[in-house]
Design an enzyme around this catalytic site. Structure first.
Site, PDB file in Angstrom:
ATOM      1  N   HIS A 156      -4.479   1.337   7.263  1.00 22.73           N
ATOM      2  CA  HIS A 156      -3.144   1.934   7.392  1.00 22.73           C
ATOM      3  C   HIS A 156      -2.982   3.099   6.402  1.00 22.73           C
ATOM      4  CE1 HIS A 156       1.421   1.507   7.834  1.00 22.73           C
ATOM      5  NE2 HIS A 156       1.286   2.297   6.791  1.00 22.73           N
ATOM      6  N   GLU A 157      -3.365   2.867   5.144  1.00 19.68           N
ATOM      7  CA  GLU A 157      -3.197   3.916   4.120  1.00 19.68           C
ATOM      8  C   GLU A 157      -4.141   5.090   4.373  1.00 19.68           C
ATOM      9  OE1 GLU A 157      -0.603   3.706   2.474  1.00 19.68           O
ATOM     10  OE2 GLU A 157      -0.278   1.600   2.946  1.00 19.68           O
TER      11      GLU A 157
ATOM     12  N   CYS B 219       5.975   0.178   7.321  1.00 19.90           N
ATOM     13  CA  CYS B 219       5.564   1.315   6.508  1.00 19.90           C
ATOM     14  C   CYS B 219       6.742   1.739   5.634  1.00 19.90           C
ATOM     15  CB  CYS B 219       5.140   2.462   7.423  1.00 19.90           C
ATOM     16  SG  CYS B 219       4.623   3.937   6.548  1.00 19.90           S
ATOM     17  N   LEU B 220       6.482   1.984   4.354  1.00 13.23           N
ATOM     18  CA  LEU B 220       7.563   2.387   3.452  1.00 13.23           C
ATOM     19  C   LEU B 220       8.187   3.717   3.878  1.00 13.23           C
ATOM     20  CD1 LEU B 220       5.971   1.439  -0.001  1.00 13.23           C
ATOM     21  CD2 LEU B 220       7.715   0.181   1.281  1.00 13.23           C
TER      22      LEU B 220
ATOM     23  N   GLN C 246       2.981   9.996   0.946  1.00 14.93           N
ATOM     24  CA  GLN C 246       4.263   9.290   0.999  1.00 14.93           C
ATOM     25  C   GLN C 246       5.137   9.587  -0.211  1.00 14.93           C
ATOM     26  OE1 GLN C 246       2.266   5.306   1.991  1.00 14.93           O
ATOM     27  NE2 GLN C 246       4.186   5.210   3.123  1.00 14.93           N
TER      28      GLN C 246
ATOM     29  N   HIS D 188      -2.743   7.611   6.640  1.00 12.24           N
ATOM     30  CA  HIS D 188      -1.748   8.508   6.042  1.00 12.24           C
ATOM     31  C   HIS D 188      -2.394   9.805   5.531  1.00 12.24           C
ATOM     32  CE1 HIS D 188       2.114   6.517   6.112  1.00 12.24           C
ATOM     33  NE2 HIS D 188       1.633   5.396   5.627  1.00 12.24           N
TER      34      HIS D 188
ATOM     35  N   GLY E 178       0.826  -1.197   0.000  1.00 12.80           N
ATOM     36  CA  GLY E 178       0.000   0.000   0.000  1.00 12.80           C
ATOM     37  C   GLY E 178       0.861   1.247   0.000  1.00 12.80           C
TER      38      GLY E 178
HETATM   39 ZN    ZN Z   1       2.561   3.569   5.766  1.00 13.67          ZN
END
Ligand code: ZN
Length: 159
Positions: free
Chosen positions: A126-127, A84-85, A45, A130, A40
């Site tokens: 999660h996304e 998380c990226l 991000q 963000h 995701g």
């Molecule tokens: Zn994340």
């Protein structure tokens, strides 16, 4: 973008028009997701403060969520490890709703809604966070969060 970038802590703005620029951004985000082997990715991000994210779990097709709204979440919660990226190398168990119902627009400008559970529900929640400047670390106890962040800082210094 990785922490502590401000863009990760800022509420994103709704997408005003689902046009070619937004479609190109969605494609770019899906490509970034594949490169990073993630499941995701949200627009903040990649330094775009827009309410959109892309998700792809397992053999599923990539899904694009634009201006998403969570309609409901289950009372049942489940604990699952997340990463998380934007916070490379850190993982922690996070408790979230087991299932979620969400509506959004896709990259073709069509509204849709889905009910998701398991890993798909997890990545959607999660996304979605963000878009409001929330990170998975915020769901942990302060003690646990500080411990993890200390580990993160140390890792950065040793790179
Ligand atoms: Zn994340």
């Amino acid at each position: 973008m990785t922490i502590p970038a401000d863009v990760l802590r800022t509420r994103a703005e709704p997408v005003a028009d689902i046009n070619d620029e937004i479609r190109a951004l969605a494609e770019e985000m899906i490509a970034t997701l594949h490169t990073a082997s993630g499941i995701g990715l949200a627009a903040p991000q990649v330094d775009r403060l827009l309410r959109m994210f892309v998700v792809q779990v397992k053999d599923d097709n990539p899904r694009v969520f634009i201006n998403p709204q969570i309609i409901g979440t289950s009372m049942e919660t489940v604990r699952m490890e997340e990463g998380c990226l934007s916070i490379p190398g850190l993982y922690a168990d996070v408790v979230r709703a087991e299932s979620v119902q969400i509506q959004a627009w896709n990259e073709r400008g069509r509204p849709f809604s889905i009910s998701a559970d398991g890993l798909l529900a997890r990545v959607i929640l999660h996304e979605y966070d963000h878009l409001d400047g929330v990170l998975f670390l915020d769901h942990l106890s302060e003690r646990r969060r500080e411990k993890l962040l200390k580990k993160y800082d140390t890792a950065l210094k040793t790179v």
